[in-house]
Scaffold this motif. Structure first.
Motif, PDB file in Angstrom:
ATOM      1  N   LEU A 257       0.826  -1.207   0.000  1.00 50.90           N
ATOM      2  CA  LEU A 257       0.000   0.000   0.000  1.00 50.90           C
ATOM      3  C   LEU A 257       0.865   1.264   0.000  1.00 50.90           C
ATOM      4  O   LEU A 257       0.558   2.238  -0.706  1.00 50.90           O
ATOM      5  N   LEU A 258       1.940   1.260   0.769  1.00 49.02           N
ATOM      6  CA  LEU A 258       2.832   2.414   0.783  1.00 49.02           C
ATOM      7  C   LEU A 258       3.503   2.607  -0.571  1.00 49.02           C
ATOM      8  O   LEU A 258       3.708   3.745  -1.021  1.00 49.02           O
ATOM      9  N   THR A 259       3.831   1.505  -1.235  1.00 44.67           N
ATOM     10  CA  THR A 259       4.418   1.599  -2.569  1.00 44.67           C
ATOM     11  C   THR A 259       3.430   2.180  -3.565  1.00 44.67           C
ATOM     12  O   THR A 259       3.789   3.012  -4.424  1.00 44.67           O
ATOM     13  N   LEU A 260       2.166   1.758  -3.475  1.00 43.45           N
ATOM     14  CA  LEU A 260       1.134   2.324  -4.353  1.00 43.45           C
ATOM     15  C   LEU A 260       0.982   3.825  -4.114  1.00 43.45           C
ATOM     16  O   LEU A 260       0.868   4.604  -5.064  1.00 43.45           O
ATOM     17  N   LEU A 261       0.976   4.224  -2.845  1.00 46.96           N
ATOM     18  CA  LEU A 261       0.854   5.647  -2.526  1.00 46.96           C
ATOM     19  C   LEU A 261       2.048   6.425  -3.050  1.00 46.96           C
ATOM     20  O   LEU A 261       1.889   7.510  -3.647  1.00 46.96           O
ATOM     21  N   PHE A 262       3.236   5.881  -2.862  1.00 54.40           N
ATOM     22  CA  PHE A 262       4.439   6.558  -3.358  1.00 54.40           C
ATOM     23  C   PHE A 262       4.422   6.651  -4.880  1.00 54.40           C
ATOM     24  O   PHE A 262       4.814   7.677  -5.449  1.00 54.40           O
ATOM     25  N   SER A 263       3.985   5.591  -5.556  1.00 54.14           N
ATOM     26  CA  SER A 263       3.929   5.603  -7.015  1.00 54.14           C
ATOM     27  C   SER A 263       2.967   6.668  -7.521  1.00 54.14           C
ATOM     28  O   SER A 263       3.240   7.338  -8.529  1.00 54.14           O
ATOM     29  N   ALA A 264       1.829   6.844  -6.831  1.00 53.46           N
ATOM     30  CA  ALA A 264       0.876   7.877  -7.227  1.00 53.46           C
ATOM     31  C   ALA A 264       1.488   9.267  -7.068  1.00 53.46           C
ATOM     32  O   ALA A 264       1.337  10.134  -7.951  1.00 53.46           O
ATOM     33  N   ILE A 265       2.191   9.483  -5.960  1.00 47.83           N
ATOM     34  CA  ILE A 265       2.858  10.772  -5.753  1.00 47.83           C
ATOM     35  C   ILE A 265       3.948  10.988  -6.796  1.00 47.83           C
ATOM     36  O   ILE A 265       4.115  12.095  -7.336  1.00 47.83           O
ATOM     37  N   GLU A 266       4.680   9.915  -7.109  1.00 46.38           N
ATOM     38  CA  GLU A 266       5.753  10.016  -8.090  1.00 46.38           C
ATOM     39  C   GLU A 266       5.208  10.355  -9.477  1.00 46.38           C
ATOM     40  O   GLU A 266       5.770  11.195 -10.185  1.00 46.38           O
ATOM     41  N   ARG A 267       4.099   9.703  -9.871  1.00 48.76           N
ATOM     42  CA  ARG A 267       3.509  10.003 -11.176  1.00 48.76           C
ATOM     43  C   ARG A 267       3.065  11.454 -11.269  1.00 48.76           C
ATOM     44  O   ARG A 267       3.221  12.095 -12.310  1.00 48.76           O
ATOM     45  N   ARG A 268       2.518  11.966 -10.194  1.00 50.53           N
ATOM     46  CA  ARG A 268       2.065  13.345 -10.203  1.00 50.53           C
ATOM     47  C   ARG A 268       3.249  14.323 -10.214  1.00 50.53           C
ATOM     48  O   ARG A 268       3.234  15.326 -10.934  1.00 50.53           O
ATOM     49  N   ALA A 269       4.265  14.022  -9.411  1.00 47.96           N
ATOM     50  CA  ALA A 269       5.419  14.919  -9.322  1.00 47.96           C
ATOM     51  C   ALA A 269       6.256  14.908 -10.593  1.00 47.96           C
ATOM     52  O   ALA A 269       6.869  15.926 -10.948  1.00 47.96           O
ATOM     53  N   LEU A 270       6.293  13.763 -11.295  1.00 47.18           N
ATOM     54  CA  LEU A 270       7.132  13.620 -12.484  1.00 47.18           C
ATOM     55  C   LEU A 270       6.315  13.514 -13.763  1.00 47.18           C
ATOM     56  O   LEU A 270       6.787  12.954 -14.748  1.00 47.18           O
ATOM     57  N   ALA A 271       5.093  14.062 -13.748  1.00 48.00           N
ATOM     58  CA  ALA A 271       4.262  13.998 -14.955  1.00 48.00           C
ATOM     59  C   ALA A 271       4.953  14.682 -16.128  1.00 48.00           C
ATOM     60  O   ALA A 271       4.904  14.201 -17.269  1.00 48.00           O
ATOM     61  N   TRP A 272       5.624  15.797 -15.853  1.00 44.40           N
ATOM     62  CA  TRP A 272       6.332  16.513 -16.906  1.00 44.40           C
ATOM     63  C   TRP A 272       7.466  15.670 -17.495  1.00 44.40           C
ATOM     64  O   TRP A 272       7.719  15.702 -18.702  1.00 44.40           O
ATOM     65  N   PHE A 273       8.115  14.898 -16.627  1.00 46.06           N
ATOM     66  CA  PHE A 273       9.262  14.104 -17.070  1.00 46.06           C
ATOM     67  C   PHE A 273       8.815  12.956 -17.962  1.00 46.06           C
ATOM     68  O   PHE A 273       9.389  12.714 -19.024  1.00 46.06           O
ATOM     69  N   TYR A 274       7.774  12.221 -17.542  1.00 44.87           N
ATOM     70  CA  TYR A 274       7.292  11.103 -18.341  1.00 44.87           C
ATOM     71  C   TYR A 274       6.662  11.583 -19.643  1.00 44.87           C
ATOM     72  O   TYR A 274       6.739  10.914 -20.669  1.00 44.87           O
ATOM     73  N   GLY A 275       6.012  12.764 -19.600  1.00 49.86           N
ATOM     74  CA  GLY A 275       5.475  13.326 -20.837  1.00 49.86           C
ATOM     75  C   GLY A 275       6.580  13.705 -21.806  1.00 49.86           C
ATOM     76  O   GLY A 275       6.469  13.488 -23.022  1.00 49.86           O
ATOM     77  N   TRP A 276       7.670  14.242 -21.273  1.00 52.39           N
ATOM     78  CA  TRP A 276       8.798  14.615 -22.123  1.00 52.39           C
ATOM     79  C   TRP A 276       9.456  13.377 -22.727  1.00 52.39           C
ATOM     80  O   TRP A 276       9.877  13.368 -23.872  1.00 52.39           O
ATOM     81  N   LYS A 277       9.532  12.306 -21.925  1.00 50.07           N
ATOM     82  CA  LYS A 277      10.126  11.067 -22.412  1.00 50.07           C
ATOM     83  C   LYS A 277       9.172  10.254 -23.290  1.00 50.07           C
ATOM     84  O   LYS A 277       9.598   9.264 -23.905  1.00 50.07           O
ATOM     85  N   GLY A 278       7.899  10.643 -23.309  1.00 51.18           N
ATOM     86  CA  GLY A 278       6.929   9.890 -24.083  1.00 51.18           C
ATOM     87  C   GLY A 278       6.568   8.571 -23.452  1.00 51.18           C
ATOM     88  O   GLY A 278       6.206   7.616 -24.140  1.00 51.18           O
ATOM     89  N   GLN A 279       6.647   8.505 -22.112  1.00 49.72           N
ATOM     90  CA  GLN A 279       6.339   7.275 -21.394  1.00 49.72           C
ATOM     91  C   GLN A 279       4.977   7.409 -20.746  1.00 49.72           C
ATOM     92  O   GLN A 279       4.633   8.456 -20.205  1.00 49.72           O
ATOM     93  N   ASP A 280       4.220   6.314 -20.783  1.00 50.68           N
ATOM     94  CA  ASP A 280       2.914   6.269 -20.142  1.00 50.68           C
ATOM     95  C   ASP A 280       3.042   5.544 -18.823  1.00 50.68           C
ATOM     96  O   ASP A 280       3.180   4.333 -18.776  1.00 50.68           O
ATOM     97  N   ARG A 281       2.990   6.316 -17.743  1.00 44.94           N
ATOM     98  CA  ARG A 281       3.087   5.700 -16.402  1.00 44.94           C
ATOM     99  C   ARG A 281       1.716   5.684 -15.747  1.00 44.94           C
ATOM    100  O   ARG A 281       1.501   5.975 -14.669  1.00 44.94           O
TER     101      ARG A 281
END
Length: 281
Positions: A257-281
């Motif tokens: 559960l903590l990993t899921l929560l961290f992953s959600a925070i990470e996706r939100r914080a790094l949305a610009w990075f994954y969009g720039w890389k063209g990755q769908d997280r």
């Protein structure tokens, strides 16, 4: 090109995009189904092995789940589970903060490295669990001591990843910012270096979170009267194997559960990075 041809081209591109989207959703659902199917298979094997066991060393999964529900809904929730989570999260936040601050300083001001490298390498080589008896002897078996030991275990992956991330920022970004942006070195660090290093910092935080849970369990197995680590050890000594397995299973669920929560925070914080890389997280 005529209006009709433009409309056809637009509709064709839209249809292709929708097809790609549907294909991506199907792939994600397939991967998710396979993952949960494998988990169900393992739990089914556990159930069958537990019912076939004649030594009472492996209780069936259904019995362990029943015991886990009793733990979560009983006195153990406030006596063991909540204190454990509080210690783990406090140690993780403290270690992460220290790791980011020291890592940014070492990565940005490289002149500090010759002064600090030997001490940091020595401290990093000492396993945090080995310091727990010494810390308890020196400071007592308090929550503050346990949080400090958890922080000491979590700090290293964050510190190392932060230092490396700051040093790996492309020189072109920094040169461009110096030419076109206003402000001094602090502004450059805040607006350019830290955002560019954030993906690697997040990788260190993810590892630090896992280490915090491990250190939480270890710290609670020594001179402790509460916590999940103490509960598991106490159940093992009393031969209450149902409760022991339930505690271990609960640790796995909390970590997930903590990993899921961290992953959600990470996706939100790094949305610009994954969009720039063209990755769908």
């Amino acid at each position: 090109m005529s209006t009709v041809e433009l409309n056809r081209t637009h509709e064709g591109g839209k249809a292709k995009a929708e097809t790609r989207t549907r294909g991506g959703v199907r792939r994600r659902l397939t991967v998710l189904g396979l993952g949960w199917g494998f988990v169900a298979l393992l739990l089914g094997l556990w159930e069958m092995a537990g019912r076939a066991d004649t030594t009472a060393l492996l209780p069936p999964f259904s019995v362990v789940v029943t015991e886990l529900v009793d733990l979560v809904t009983g006195d153990a929730l406030m006596a063991d589970i909540v204190p454990s989570l509080a210690r783990a999260l406090a140690g993780f936040l403290l270690g992460s903060l220290a790791g980011v601050i020291v890592g940014v300083a070492l990565g940005w001001w490289r002149g500090l490295e010759p002064w600090c490298r030997s001490a940091l390498e020595f401290l990093r080589a000492v396993p945090a669990p080995a310091l727990l008896p010494l810390a308890i002897l020196a400071f007592g078996a308090s929550d503050t001591t346990r949080v400090g030991v958890i922080a000491l275990g979590a700090v290293w992956p964050v510190l190392l990843n932060t230092t490396d991330g700051v040093r790996r920022v492309e020189a072109g970004y920094i040169d461009s910012a110096r030419v076109y942006a206003r402000g001094g070195r602090a502004e450059l660090l805040r607006r350019v270096v830290l955002p560019a290093a954030t993906p690697q910092i997040m990788a260190g935080l993810r590892v630090g979170l896992a280490i915090s849970l491990i250190m939480m369990v270890i710290s609670e197995m020594i001179a402790s009267s509460s916590g999940l680590g103490n509960l598991i050890l106490r159940a093992q000594r009393l031969y209450a194997l149902d409760q022991m397995y339930a505690g271990v299973l609960l640790l796995g669920v909390l970590g997930w559960l903590l990993t899921l929560l961290f992953s959600a925070i990470e996706r939100r914080a790094l949305a610009w990075f994954y969009g720039w890389k063209g990755q769908d997280r």
